[in-house]
Design a protein around this motif. Structure first.
Motif, PDB file in Angstrom:
ATOM      1  N   VAL A  51       0.857  -1.189   0.000  1.00  0.00           N
ATOM      2  CA  VAL A  51       0.000   0.000   0.000  1.00  0.00           C
ATOM      3  C   VAL A  51       0.892   1.237   0.000  1.00  0.00           C
ATOM      4  O   VAL A  51       1.691   1.429   0.919  1.00  0.00           O
ATOM      5  N   LEU A  52       0.771   2.045  -1.046  1.00  0.00           N
ATOM      6  CA  LEU A  52       1.526   3.294  -1.110  1.00  0.00           C
ATOM      7  C   LEU A  52       0.682   4.404  -0.483  1.00  0.00           C
ATOM      8  O   LEU A  52      -0.412   4.713  -0.966  1.00  0.00           O
ATOM      9  N   ALA A  53       1.175   4.948   0.610  1.00  0.00           N
ATOM     10  CA  ALA A  53       0.474   6.031   1.329  1.00  0.00           C
ATOM     11  C   ALA A  53       1.512   7.116   1.604  1.00  0.00           C
ATOM     12  O   ALA A  53       1.769   7.491   2.740  1.00  0.00           O
ATOM     13  N   THR A  54       2.125   7.577   0.505  1.00  0.00           N
ATOM     14  CA  THR A  54       3.308   8.423   0.612  1.00  0.00           C
ATOM     15  C   THR A  54       2.998   9.911   0.748  1.00  0.00           C
ATOM     16  O   THR A  54       3.911  10.718   0.906  1.00  0.00           O
ATOM     17  N   GLY A  55       1.712  10.290   0.663  1.00  0.00           N
ATOM     18  CA  GLY A  55       1.343  11.674   0.932  1.00  0.00           C
ATOM     19  C   GLY A  55       1.823  12.643  -0.125  1.00  0.00           C
ATOM     20  O   GLY A  55       1.886  12.311  -1.316  1.00  0.00           O
ATOM     21  N   ALA A  56       2.172  13.828   0.322  1.00  0.00           N
ATOM     22  CA  ALA A  56       2.544  14.894  -0.602  1.00  0.00           C
ATOM     23  C   ALA A  56       3.623  15.750   0.040  1.00  0.00           C
ATOM     24  O   ALA A  56       3.838  15.704   1.242  1.00  0.00           O
ATOM     25  N   ASP A  57       4.282  16.504  -0.805  1.00  0.00           N
ATOM     26  CA  ASP A  57       5.328  17.433  -0.368  1.00  0.00           C
ATOM     27  C   ASP A  57       4.905  18.844  -0.747  1.00  0.00           C
ATOM     28  O   ASP A  57       4.282  19.020  -1.781  1.00  0.00           O
ATOM     29  N   ASN A  58       5.328  19.820   0.034  1.00  0.00           N
ATOM     30  CA  ASN A  58       5.006  21.189  -0.342  1.00  0.00           C
ATOM     31  C   ASN A  58       5.664  21.568  -1.644  1.00  0.00           C
ATOM     32  O   ASN A  58       6.822  21.215  -1.887  1.00  0.00           O
ATOM     33  N   ARG A  59       4.934  22.299  -2.462  1.00  0.00           N
ATOM     34  CA  ARG A  59       5.565  22.881  -3.639  1.00  0.00           C
ATOM     35  C   ARG A  59       6.485  23.997  -3.181  1.00  0.00           C
ATOM     36  O   ARG A  59       6.143  24.766  -2.286  1.00  0.00           O
ATOM     37  N   ARG A  60       7.669  24.054  -3.782  1.00  0.00           N
ATOM     38  CA  ARG A  60       8.647  25.084  -3.414  1.00  0.00           C
ATOM     39  C   ARG A  60       8.386  26.332  -4.233  1.00  0.00           C
ATOM     40  O   ARG A  60       7.993  26.254  -5.386  1.00  0.00           O
ATOM     41  N   LEU A  61       8.617  27.471  -3.622  1.00  0.00           N
ATOM     42  CA  LEU A  61       8.502  28.746  -4.322  1.00  0.00           C
ATOM     43  C   LEU A  61       9.527  28.790  -5.437  1.00  0.00           C
ATOM     44  O   LEU A  61      10.667  28.387  -5.245  1.00  0.00           O
ATOM     45  N   ASP A  62       9.130  29.318  -6.559  1.00  0.00           N
ATOM     46  CA  ASP A  62      10.059  29.392  -7.681  1.00  0.00           C
ATOM     47  C   ASP A  62      10.208  30.852  -8.107  1.00  0.00           C
ATOM     48  O   ASP A  62       9.905  31.212  -9.230  1.00  0.00           O
ATOM     49  N   VAL A  63      10.610  31.697  -7.163  1.00  0.00           N
ATOM     50  CA  VAL A  63      10.866  33.113  -7.485  1.00  0.00           C
ATOM     51  C   VAL A  63      12.219  33.489  -6.886  1.00  0.00           C
ATOM     52  O   VAL A  63      12.684  32.829  -5.945  1.00  0.00           O
ATOM     53  N   PRO A  64      12.851  34.529  -7.400  1.00  0.00           N
ATOM     54  CA  PRO A  64      14.134  34.941  -6.815  1.00  0.00           C
ATOM     55  C   PRO A  64      13.969  35.250  -5.320  1.00  0.00           C
ATOM     56  O   PRO A  64      12.971  35.863  -4.924  1.00  0.00           O
ATOM     57  N   GLY A  65      14.904  34.792  -4.531  1.00  0.00           N
ATOM     58  CA  GLY A  65      14.865  35.057  -3.089  1.00  0.00           C
ATOM     59  C   GLY A  65      14.244  33.929  -2.279  1.00  0.00           C
ATOM     60  O   GLY A  65      14.237  33.973  -1.045  1.00  0.00           O
ATOM     61  N   ALA A  66      13.757  32.896  -2.965  1.00  0.00           N
ATOM     62  CA  ALA A  66      13.063  31.820  -2.245  1.00  0.00           C
ATOM     63  C   ALA A  66      13.980  31.118  -1.240  1.00  0.00           C
ATOM     64  O   ALA A  66      13.498  30.505  -0.282  1.00  0.00           O
TER      65      ALA A  66
END
Ligand code: FAD
Length: 404
Positions: A103-118
């Motif tokens: 059973v794969l119950a691996t959830g999710a990861d936050n998307r990372r900001l993709d702007v200068p200064g992140a």
């Protein structure tokens, strides 16, 4: 008795193990959890846990639970590869585990900001207990807070920060907060509630870049060119499902691990559930991926039955809640853009429900501080007898009365 291996020790992974035991499965069960903490509840991380004086632990189960139920829980151990032919999982500690059902119950990861200064210091995301601990500590020190993205987590955090007297600004690219999930009526009310609490909510204002001083964030510049100053930034711009393991093993992936109505992948020995699973949703009549405790728990129960040979389509009603200051939002069913909305009660007094109709059929109810409507909606929506838009014209109509 089949050997079951569960990848992921979140709400879904823990529940599937419990439901297997609850249904009489006596074979071996192993849960692999990459995080080092024992399994814990995620919703409080952006709510009461952030505001608490002390860092409090909200475990999913008591300390002795797993041993008592003969469930092997391995925290701090990740599944790194699948060998589908051999039905084996390779582990980050060098070991290997055989399975009959996986059973794969691996959830999710936050998307990372993709702007200068992140990459500046003071820019946070919130998904894990570790994230929450560092965000909570940073919030104590901060005087001004900037939230990027008016989604549930960003707005819950904004409400807590405001309650602590911080100056709070929220930047959102869309014209209303929570547009993916909510009707315009409910979203407008949420926006007004945050503004009423003193939060500066800027919609139609995506972030262009972050500004910094000495490696630490000092604010952000929006698309309008305005500079918003802050010493703490939370990026709440959504999540991406954790599909890497499935993808490398050649399973079908499309915004999540693709499963059929039984929540099974294209490999009959492998299921996927919770935030990582892209499933055909019976209520909405579309393929989707849901991010909610209900979805994780109900899909887990369903798969536990399927592993034990009780097949059948997953049909449970989606529901969700969010707490943002004085707004307690509860949603039953799934609204889609274009649905017709009828408001019950008066948004002006802060207590109302939006009933969402598709082709004249009630499909979802969003309740703001009307818990009785939510309870009634959860009973009504799976049933055949549903109120029509005309029924709601009656000034004495109530969902509770209709559900009786
Ligand atoms: P997760 O909880 O993400 O668990 C997956 C676990 O698998 C993770 O611990 C991860 O480290 C582990 N993992 C991943 N890959 C591997 C691997 N290869 N090997 C081993 N382990 C692995 N929902 C609501 O309904 N109401 C709310 O109010 C609400 N509030 C929320 C607040 C916050 C701050 C967050 C982050 C979420 C909130 N949610 C809420 C959403 C809800 O928590 C999620 O939908 C739910 O946790 C999903 O459970 P899951 O088990 O599918 O995934």
């Amino acid at each position: 008795e089949p050997r079951v291996v569960v990848v992921g020790a979140g709400h879904a992974g823990v529940q599937v193990a419990d439901a297997l035991r609850g249904n009489g499965h006596t074979g071996p069960i192993t849960i692999l959890g990459e995080e080092h903490h024992p399994p814990y509840q995620r919703p409080p991380l952006s709510k009461e846990q952030l505001a608490a004086e002390e860092v409090s632990d909200q475990p999913l189960r008591g300390r002795s639970h797993f041993a008592e139920h003969d469930i092997e829980l391995r925290t701090g151990v990740a599944a790194t590869a699948l060998d589908r032919r051999e039905r084996a999982v390779a582990l980050s500690d060098g070991g290997e585990l055989r399975y009959d059902a996986l059973v794969l119950a691996t959830g999710a990861d936050n998307r990372r900001l993709d702007v200068p200064g992140a990459e500046l210091g003071g820019v946070h995301t919130l998904r894990t207990r570790t994230d929450a601990d560092s965000l909570r500590a940073a919030l104590l020190e901060a005087s001004s807070v900037l939230v990027l993205g008016a989604g549930f987590i960003g707005l819950e955090f904004a409400a807590v920060a405001r309650e602590q007297g911080k100056a709070v600004t929220v930047l959102e690219a869309a014209e209303l907060p929570l547009t993916r999930a909510l009707s315009p009526d409910a979203a407008s009310h949420v926006a007004a509630a945050h503004r009423g609490a003193g939060t500066e909510l800027r919609c139609g204002e995506p972030v262009s870049r972050l500004t910094g001083e000495n490696g630490r964030v000092s604010g952000a510049i929006g698309a309008s060119g305005t500079h918003y100053r802050a010493d703490l930034v939370l990026a709440g711009i959504g999540v991406a499902p954790r599909v890497e393991l499935a993808e490398r093993a050649g399973l079908e992936v499309a915004d999540g691990i693709v499963v059929d109505e039984n929540l099974r992948t294209c490999d009959p020995a492998i299921y996927a559930i919770g935030d990582c699973a892209n499933h055909p949703n019976a209520q909405a009549g579309i393929r989707t991926r849901l991010e909610s405790v209900q979805n994780a728990m109900d899909q887990a129960r369903h798969v536990a039955s399927a592993v034990l040979g009780r097949e059948g389509a997953y049909r449970d009603l989606p529901w969700f809640w969010s707490v943002q200051g004085d707004v307690r939002l509860q949603i039953a069913g799934l609204r889609m853009p274009g649905d017709d909305d009828v408001v019950l009660g008066d948004p002006a007094d802060g207590r109302f429900s939006v009933c969402c109709f598709r082709d004249g059929r009630l499909v979802a109810v969003e309740s703001v501080n009307r818990p009785a409507d939510h309870v009634a909606a959860r009973r009504l929506l799976p049933a055949d007898r549903l109120p029509t838009p005309e029924d709601l014209d009656d000034p004495d109509f109530s969902l509770k009365g209709f559900a009786r």
